[in-house]
Design a protein around this motif. Structure first.
Motif, PDB file in Angstrom:
ATOM      1  N   ASN E 189       0.844  -1.199   0.000  1.00  0.00           N
ATOM      2  CA  ASN E 189       0.000   0.000   0.000  1.00  0.00           C
ATOM      3  C   ASN E 189       0.880   1.250   0.000  1.00  0.00           C
ATOM      4  OD1 ASN E 189       0.934   0.324   2.716  1.00  0.00           O
ATOM      5  ND2 ASN E 189      -0.640  -1.175   3.318  1.00  0.00           N
ATOM      6  N   LEU E 190       0.287   2.392   0.329  1.00  0.00           N
ATOM      7  CA  LEU E 190       1.010   3.659   0.262  1.00  0.00           C
ATOM      8  C   LEU E 190       1.374   4.179   1.651  1.00  0.00           C
ATOM      9  CD1 LEU E 190      -1.063   5.423  -2.551  1.00  0.00           C
ATOM     10  CD2 LEU E 190       0.939   3.958  -2.774  1.00  0.00           C
ATOM     11  N   ASP E 191       1.285   3.332   2.650  1.00  0.00           N
ATOM     12  CA  ASP E 191       1.626   3.771   4.009  1.00  0.00           C
ATOM     13  C   ASP E 191       3.046   4.345   4.052  1.00  0.00           C
ATOM     14  OD1 ASP E 191      -0.809   2.728   4.630  1.00  0.00           O
ATOM     15  OD2 ASP E 191      -0.073   1.116   5.915  1.00  0.00           O
ATOM     16  N   GLY E 192       3.173   5.493   4.644  1.00  0.00           N
ATOM     17  CA  GLY E 192       4.482   6.105   4.784  1.00  0.00           C
ATOM     18  C   GLY E 192       4.826   7.081   3.668  1.00  0.00           C
ATOM     19  N   LEU E 193       3.973   7.184   2.687  1.00  0.00           N
ATOM     20  CA  LEU E 193       4.274   8.096   1.576  1.00  0.00           C
ATOM     21  C   LEU E 193       4.339   9.544   2.062  1.00  0.00           C
ATOM     22  CD1 LEU E 193       4.720   8.461  -1.453  1.00  0.00           C
ATOM     23  CD2 LEU E 193       2.252   8.531  -1.762  1.00  0.00           C
ATOM     24  N   ASN E 194       3.491   9.850   3.020  1.00  0.00           N
ATOM     25  CA  ASN E 194       3.448  11.181   3.605  1.00  0.00           C
ATOM     26  C   ASN E 194       4.840  11.633   4.060  1.00  0.00           C
ATOM     27  OD1 ASN E 194       2.422  13.488   4.605  1.00  0.00           O
ATOM     28  ND2 ASN E 194       1.021  12.529   6.075  1.00  0.00           N
ATOM     29  N   GLU E 195       5.496  10.788   4.832  1.00  0.00           N
ATOM     30  CA  GLU E 195       6.814  11.133   5.364  1.00  0.00           C
ATOM     31  C   GLU E 195       7.847  11.268   4.252  1.00  0.00           C
ATOM     32  OE1 GLU E 195       4.862   8.749   6.447  1.00  0.00           O
ATOM     33  OE2 GLU E 195       4.290   9.534   8.421  1.00  0.00           O
ATOM     34  N   ILE E 209       5.200   5.733 -12.321  1.00  0.00           N
ATOM     35  CA  ILE E 209       4.010   5.005 -11.893  1.00  0.00           C
ATOM     36  C   ILE E 209       3.732   3.861 -12.862  1.00  0.00           C
ATOM     37  CG2 ILE E 209       1.527   5.152 -11.460  1.00  0.00           C
ATOM     38  CD1 ILE E 209       1.945   7.953 -10.474  1.00  0.00           C
ATOM     39  N   ASP E 210       3.987   2.650 -12.368  1.00  0.00           N
ATOM     40  CA  ASP E 210       3.508   1.488 -13.097  1.00  0.00           C
ATOM     41  C   ASP E 210       2.043   1.348 -12.705  1.00  0.00           C
ATOM     42  OD1 ASP E 210       2.728  -1.088 -13.907  1.00  0.00           O
ATOM     43  OD2 ASP E 210       4.789  -1.807 -13.781  1.00  0.00           O
ATOM     44  N   LEU E 211       1.183   1.505 -13.692  1.00  0.00           N
ATOM     45  CA  LEU E 211      -0.250   1.600 -13.380  1.00  0.00           C
ATOM     46  C   LEU E 211      -0.794   0.329 -12.751  1.00  0.00           C
ATOM     47  CD1 LEU E 211      -1.090   3.607 -16.567  1.00  0.00           C
ATOM     48  CD2 LEU E 211      -1.577   4.408 -14.254  1.00  0.00           C
ATOM     49  N   ASP E 212      -0.028  -0.773 -12.841  1.00  0.00           N
ATOM     50  CA  ASP E 212      -0.521  -1.983 -12.182  1.00  0.00           C
ATOM     51  C   ASP E 212      -0.370  -1.910 -10.667  1.00  0.00           C
ATOM     52  OD1 ASP E 212       2.126  -2.791 -11.619  1.00  0.00           O
ATOM     53  OD2 ASP E 212       2.165  -4.269 -13.220  1.00  0.00           O
ATOM     54  N   VAL E 213       0.138  -0.796 -10.149  1.00  0.00           N
ATOM     55  CA  VAL E 213       0.055  -0.577  -8.700  1.00  0.00           C
ATOM     56  C   VAL E 213      -1.414  -0.545  -8.266  1.00  0.00           C
ATOM     57  CG1 VAL E 213       0.021   1.968  -8.737  1.00  0.00           C
ATOM     58  CG2 VAL E 213       0.975   0.759  -6.759  1.00  0.00           C
ATOM     59  N   LEU E 214      -2.267  -0.147  -9.185  1.00  0.00           N
ATOM     60  CA  LEU E 214      -3.705  -0.177  -8.909  1.00  0.00           C
ATOM     61  C   LEU E 214      -4.200  -1.617  -8.868  1.00  0.00           C
ATOM     62  CD1 LEU E 214      -4.660   2.697 -11.340  1.00  0.00           C
ATOM     63  CD2 LEU E 214      -5.153   2.702  -8.882  1.00  0.00           C
ATOM     64  N   ASP E 215      -5.194  -1.859  -8.079  1.00  0.00           N
ATOM     65  CA  ASP E 215      -5.818  -3.175  -8.073  1.00  0.00           C
ATOM     66  C   ASP E 215      -6.428  -3.452  -9.446  1.00  0.00           C
ATOM     67  OD1 ASP E 215      -6.611  -5.421  -6.198  1.00  0.00           O
ATOM     68  OD2 ASP E 215      -8.500  -4.996  -7.194  1.00  0.00           O
ATOM     69  N   PRO E 216      -6.398  -4.705  -9.897  1.00  0.00           N
ATOM     70  CA  PRO E 216      -6.996  -4.981 -11.207  1.00  0.00           C
ATOM     71  C   PRO E 216      -8.481  -4.652 -11.282  1.00  0.00           C
ATOM     72  CG  PRO E 216      -6.228  -7.012 -10.128  1.00  0.00           C
ATOM     73  CD  PRO E 216      -5.682  -5.865  -9.356  1.00  0.00           C
ATOM     74  N   THR E 222      -3.719  -4.529 -18.187  1.00  0.00           N
ATOM     75  CA  THR E 222      -2.270  -4.538 -18.090  1.00  0.00           C
ATOM     76  C   THR E 222      -1.777  -5.958 -18.319  1.00  0.00           C
ATOM     77  OG1 THR E 222      -0.434  -3.717 -16.759  1.00  0.00           O
ATOM     78  CG2 THR E 222      -2.161  -4.923 -15.578  1.00  0.00           C
ATOM     79  N   GLY E 223      -0.477  -6.108 -18.528  1.00  0.00           N
ATOM     80  CA  GLY E 223       0.040  -7.404 -18.940  1.00  0.00           C
ATOM     81  C   GLY E 223       0.025  -8.457 -17.852  1.00  0.00           C
ATOM     82  N   THR E 224       0.555  -8.126 -16.698  1.00  0.00           N
ATOM     83  CA  THR E 224       0.632  -9.079 -15.598  1.00  0.00           C
ATOM     84  C   THR E 224      -0.252  -8.582 -14.464  1.00  0.00           C
ATOM     85  OG1 THR E 224       2.888  -9.632 -16.230  1.00  0.00           O
ATOM     86  CG2 THR E 224       2.178 -10.307 -14.043  1.00  0.00           C
ATOM     87  N   ILE E 225      -1.392  -9.212 -14.336  1.00  0.00           N
ATOM     88  CA  ILE E 225      -2.415  -8.783 -13.377  1.00  0.00           C
ATOM     89  C   ILE E 225      -2.052  -9.257 -11.978  1.00  0.00           C
ATOM     90  CG2 ILE E 225      -4.782  -9.281 -12.718  1.00  0.00           C
ATOM     91  CD1 ILE E 225      -5.549  -9.123 -15.632  1.00  0.00           C
ATOM     92  N   GLU E 226      -2.028  -8.343 -11.034  1.00  0.00           N
ATOM     93  CA  GLU E 226      -1.685  -8.680  -9.645  1.00  0.00           C
ATOM     94  C   GLU E 226      -2.779  -8.203  -8.709  1.00  0.00           C
ATOM     95  OE1 GLU E 226       0.778 -10.483  -8.659  1.00  0.00           O
ATOM     96  OE2 GLU E 226       2.156 -10.428 -10.364  1.00  0.00           O
ATOM     97  N   PRO E 227      -3.684  -9.069  -8.311  1.00  0.00           N
ATOM     98  CA  PRO E 227      -4.716  -8.658  -7.358  1.00  0.00           C
ATOM     99  C   PRO E 227      -4.091  -8.174  -6.051  1.00  0.00           C
ATOM    100  CG  PRO E 227      -5.094 -10.907  -8.160  1.00  0.00           C
ATOM    101  CD  PRO E 227      -3.795 -10.465  -8.725  1.00  0.00           C
ATOM    102  N   GLY E 228      -4.808  -7.321  -5.353  1.00  0.00           N
ATOM    103  CA  GLY E 228      -4.345  -6.848  -4.051  1.00  0.00           C
ATOM    104  C   GLY E 228      -3.779  -5.438  -4.068  1.00  0.00           C
ATOM    105  N   GLY E 229      -4.059  -4.664  -5.116  1.00  0.00           N
ATOM    106  CA  GLY E 229      -3.461  -3.337  -5.244  1.00  0.00           C
ATOM    107  C   GLY E 229      -4.263  -2.231  -4.594  1.00  0.00           C
ATOM    108  N   ILE E 230      -3.794  -1.026  -4.824  1.00  0.00           N
ATOM    109  CA  ILE E 230      -4.442   0.146  -4.235  1.00  0.00           C
ATOM    110  C   ILE E 230      -5.634   0.555  -5.098  1.00  0.00           C
ATOM    111  CG2 ILE E 230      -2.237   0.893  -3.264  1.00  0.00           C
ATOM    112  CD1 ILE E 230      -2.191   3.132  -5.386  1.00  0.00           C
ATOM    113  N   SER E 231      -6.492   1.384  -4.523  1.00  0.00           N
ATOM    114  CA  SER E 231      -7.654   1.879  -5.269  1.00  0.00           C
ATOM    115  C   SER E 231      -7.296   3.192  -5.964  1.00  0.00           C
ATOM    116  CB  SER E 231      -8.816   2.106  -4.315  1.00  0.00           C
ATOM    117  OG  SER E 231      -8.538   3.230  -3.497  1.00  0.00           O
ATOM    118  N   PHE E 232      -8.166   3.595  -6.888  1.00  0.00           N
ATOM    119  CA  PHE E 232      -7.937   4.880  -7.544  1.00  0.00           C
ATOM    120  C   PHE E 232      -7.981   6.023  -6.529  1.00  0.00           C
ATOM    121  CE2 PHE E 232      -9.192   8.667  -9.907  1.00  0.00           C
ATOM    122  CZ  PHE E 232      -8.254   8.654 -10.936  1.00  0.00           C
ATOM    123  N   LYS E 233      -8.859   5.897  -5.536  1.00  0.00           N
ATOM    124  CA  LYS E 233      -8.921   6.948  -4.503  1.00  0.00           C
ATOM    125  C   LYS E 233      -7.610   7.024  -3.717  1.00  0.00           C
ATOM    126  CE  LYS E 233     -13.838   7.567  -3.898  1.00  0.00           C
ATOM    127  NZ  LYS E 233     -14.986   7.652  -2.965  1.00  0.00           N
TER     128      LYS E 233
END
Lengths: 283, 283, 283, 283, 283, 283
Positions: E189-195, E209-216, E222-233
């Motif tokens: 996730n993005l925890d710690g990005l603030n700091e 930004i590799d857009l697959d950071v987003l949840d599928p 995208t080419g290699t789908i990885e469930p468990g990503g962040i949301s657009f929000k």
């Protein structure tokens, strides 16, 4: 550093030097069944780069001719009259420079604007019309301007005996009967095209191709699918005949609806049609 | 309890007893337009179980012959030379056991590896090549090894008069002109195949079928779609002719790109092509 | 205010006044490869409104005849016997009112129920069967009732010489051999249909069309795709012949699987087939 | 030269040495809405090679454990009783070798065969059931054996208080009311799973995951889509809890329907679920 | 009459006056699973016209800033080294004019060319890297240059402590362990990005930004789908933080693969990401 | 024998006895990006049979209430004024019978017709509006009647303070600024809905839900995709609040575009929304 130019393959010359001017008419406002032809011109530009510029059918290469792509017209929504006026205006500018306007639809109604423009310069204009549908209704659900009435609207000013239809396989009983007295309708296939081309050899001719004249096996990506059409090879034979026309003064190819073309086949067909038509018109 | 075996239908015998050895070459690294043929061999294995083993065209049944499926080769990315070497090596093992290598692509470049192997054993090798594209360029965007140059690379060592092309309908002007002096190119259709098969009846023959020789109406699932091809029935007629060849020494079928085959039609076509080709080669 | 009526285009009359009664049999429980024909009837009703009611092939208009659509039968899951009984019962009600039952599948097994019903009234019943598959197995994976055995089950009570098959291009070796002694099988195409129609001109005839008789280029949306079929134009020629049959007593069109019909082409084909068949049967 | 082995990634060991045995149960014969789960196991094997073997969630790697894939069972059509018997038999063989059976569906009914097998060895069996649907009907359209009755059938022999349901968000009023007295139903989400896992820590537990417990945004590729489900991250949290169970004796993951998974996302999810579940069960 | 200009919405100014220069890097030659990112930049330009130019998140409008789109670079096939050189060269021209290079991929390897260029001007460069994959392998199947090694290649010259990774949820065990000593990896996730943003406030920062950071569920295309990503929000929240960075010197967004984006959702997401990133970088 | 009735599940009662009357408004004539919402109502009726009639969220069952489905209105093409008049007329008939009109779009412009009708009876009408887009423009490309102006047109007669917007995340700068003085706009999410529902508890309320208020991960099948929306669970929470409204006098749900919903997920969402909204309105 220059801005990003985006043209159909081979249409990369300057306006002034070109014989043919391509433009997109992304309008589908009167489509009664499945809309979406508004997306065709840009998708075709994009996929055209899968084409070779050389046609082995005609043994001609686009690189040996000058052609220009002016991009798409920018239409308002929900105003067919205005759309037709804008197309007529754009075609006027091309025709007045002694170039051939070549329009990519959009739905078939767009043909009206281009034909009106060309007719002003060539009052003896003849239309060769390839289509699955007759498009000869007096009105459609109360509308005078519709994809289903467009050739009837052309007939309004061209008069009897100027429109030659081929491949027609769908319409109302009334359209098929009306056609007998006013236009030359050759249903189901291209039989007789040979004679017509011979007859119109030196006349000013506008060619309008509704791509759904093709069988859906060859061209599924269109709004109203009509099984029973011609094959791509049949269409190539037509193009070889058209190559004998000495006075093509305007052209269009309409009704690709890319969102129903999952495999990309219909777009590839449409792109090759553009290449062949362009090579027929240049001399 | 045994591990899960996964073979193309009918290719379920042991290596030693088999006349034909099928293998997949999942490479699409030089594909210039739409990639994805790397996925073809496994999808074909999977969908092959929708086929019958019996061919009513040839009145032959796969169950009456011995055939083996060795699976896919495992390629590195981005190294066409290495890929061709690996294919050659795999084919060598098959050829040296006096069996017929039968390769499923991948893109057309893979043919080079297999032809090189077969040629070592059969210096009088002839190629029958069905394709939409000439694949005869000296290089493509600077590359010597490309799907667009593969038959030219074969010509490099086979020499003039050994390659017979059918169905070709796309290429550069240069390719079409070069072909006249070096190969037997029969554009657009299969006309003349009868005579060629008669002539090569007892010669060692390699058959390479780029499935895009088929019209996209029959085979949309490929990278570069070229309208104007042959029908599946035309191809069956070709197979009946090939059945008269007495010395088929290698074969391949390439360029299925399953991700553009939403309906599964192209995969079904490719599977039936494999069945018919296998039944032609076994005696 | 009335409830929302949903019928196939043109089938908008009352039951009592109609010559033909359409009904859906949304069953695909024995489909061995890709299921989904259960969804066909409603999708066809929906897309039928993209059709004209006028057929230029037959110069007949649906609006000049009376036809009724009774909707879909409501089947249990996993009980083929019960499904066939329910179809027979529904057809009985139509037949007993001297109307023609016209069924939309569903998989081909549904034909058995309708044929059983019609046979009770017409013991001299003949079947004209257009299909890619022979459907003549004695059993399929142990089951007597299957899409792959349905014509064999009809033969069980009709006996030899009553079933005329056209377009068959897939089956086991056994089916092709069995057929020689028991039915009239015309493989691959419609050759000979002319003579059969002449011969059956005044006999009671049931027409069953497995839409996969069409080549997948024209009809990809089906469960088991078999390349090598007839074209839509071929089918239209068959319909023109059928128009000479004087005693059509039952009909069906089966095996559209809409979820494999991304472009909508197969559904459009199926809808036009329904229109033409209906216009053939009405007198 | 060896035959082509086809296993889920990481399941590449021998039977004897493995802790877990994976097998496919490609049955969808009672599916009431959109069928197609029969295609799931092989598509999952194919796409599993897009996975890493390492789970950063559990910090465990499949390569450090022994796992075996025995392929798919080969079912007849239209006979649910026989299917369940065959599954039970296969699971018996695994259970009797003191290995954990891990089944890939297919529709949810297949769970019954596996649970019956495991229950024979572990009469104190508990089921943790993640699903969108209660699956607790006494019968469904007259059938006792159905995807909609499967947990009720398990309850028939397990009795009250052995089934723990999570994520349920669809069913009849009767199912929701019946559940109150007989099973532990936790609707809509995974609240309370923590306590249940703690309670069942040392009990023999069978985990059955109907993948439609996931929201369709994460898992659209299933037959009956039920918005309002849990996220993939929620499911990962569940897996971390399951990692604390000391006696997992059987597992399954069901209801992927690949033909409704155009993007491949659902298959990727299902594959990762298999990896995580396998890593939870091995010790 | 002017040629047809084709730019991303809002990027319609002249080069000289612009703060940001957008360019496409349509390369996917090392993609190991599903290729096709080569098609992303043009599809994004096309669909960008479905966007508003105004961001309610940042309360900024693209029309209030100057931005330029120079189109796509024109790469050879099968030569990653050359591709990276060409990207570096293009970025050099932008950087040397004191503008911000903003690249649209293509696969993630393209980032290397742009980072190399920016690094020459800013030796204290820091990278903020959002991705599903660590991309930290020393090599991938023998290749040093790969989408799976790209951040490792950046580390080769940036050294320890300059790369900040967020959202990582897939990789080998080795990558996760190596990361601990050399980069700042924040998995899942993005925890710690603030700091981190606070810390890098006035440093030269490159955002990739590799857009697959987003949840599928939010970004299936995208080419290699990885469930468990962040949301657009979640991503929007990151962008609001990035808005506090005072010295963004380069940016990219990569790995949209449009052919796996049937609904168009992923392209819409990618377009909005471009808008937000552009508005963050302009001051 | 009765004609085939086709209603949304649960809406199977007679008009006279029903509290709610459902009708379809299949119009998409002013859609500026991807058209196709015209197909939504019938696809929703068809897929609604995948739903249960029981809502576990509200613990209410459709079978316990009386609801009627009058089918779709039959619109002309290209005449938005006429379309709105026809909708108003249909709603008048429902409202005058003291029933609640419940409209399925179609594009959002259709809301205007229904609101005009309801407003005549309830001059103190309030609108709760869930949407991704503000729809508050004075005109759009010169048109007063457009999906992008519809709430502004409602404001024309309702006046300030009557419209409550939630979830808005796209629009022009002008719309966001205009909103501050004239409507209650709550951007991005549903924060504050609780208070609004409390405040409007006994007022006459019209609820209009543009389904694109949902994030495209939950609802991709719409014309203009706007990432960043609410989840289906958020929407369910809203529905639970709406259940406290005592005077719902009209409702609609608009902007499903089925041809962009390949998986069927969006249609399933839309169907469940209809079920929940219906159960909220009945008392």
């Amino acid at each position: 550093m220059n801005k990003n130019i985006f043209n159909f393959i081979g249409f990369d010359n300057e306006f002034e030097e070109s014989q043919i001017v391509l433009f997109g008419a992304p309008f589908d406002g009167t489509t009664s069944f499945r809309p979406g032809t508004r997306f065709a011109p840009n998708i075709m530009r994009n996929d055209s780069f899968g084409l070779e510029t050389y046609s082995p059918y005609l043994d001609k290469d686009m690189e040996d001719y000058k052609m220009f792509d002016m991009g798409d017209l920018d239409f308002p929504f929900g105003n067919p009259e205005k759309v037709i006026d804008m197309i007529e205006e754009a075609a006027d500018e091309i025709v007045s420079s002694s170039k051939i306007p070549f329009m990519i639809g959009g739905e078939h109604l767009v043909t009206l604007g281009s034909v009106k423009s060309v007719y002003k310069k060539y009052p003896d204009l003849h239309i060769i019309h390839l289509d699955a549908h007759a498009d000869l209704r007096e009105d459609y659900m109360g509308q005078k301007l519709s994809h289903a009435t467009v050739l009837r609207r052309c007939h309004d000013f061209l008069g009897d005996g100027k429109i030659y239809q081929f491949g027609i396989r769908s319409g109302t009983k009334e359209e098929f009967h009306w056609a007998k007295d006013h236009v030359s309708m050759n249903p189901f296939n291209l039989d007789g095209l040979n004679e017509i081309v011979e007859k119109l050899k030196d006349k000013p001719v506008y060619i309008t191709i509704d791509l759904d004249v093709l069988d859906p096996s060859a061209f599924p990506g269109t709004g109203t699918i009509e099984p029973g059409g011609i094959s791509f090879k049949d269409l190539i034979e037509a193009f070889k005949l058209f190559n004998n026309l000495n006075n093509i003064v305007g052209m269009d190819a309409v009704e690709l609806s890319p969102h129903y073309d999952q495999s990309g086949m219909s777009t590839a067909v449409a792109c090759k049609v553009i290449r062949e038509m362009a090579l027929i018109a240049v001399k």
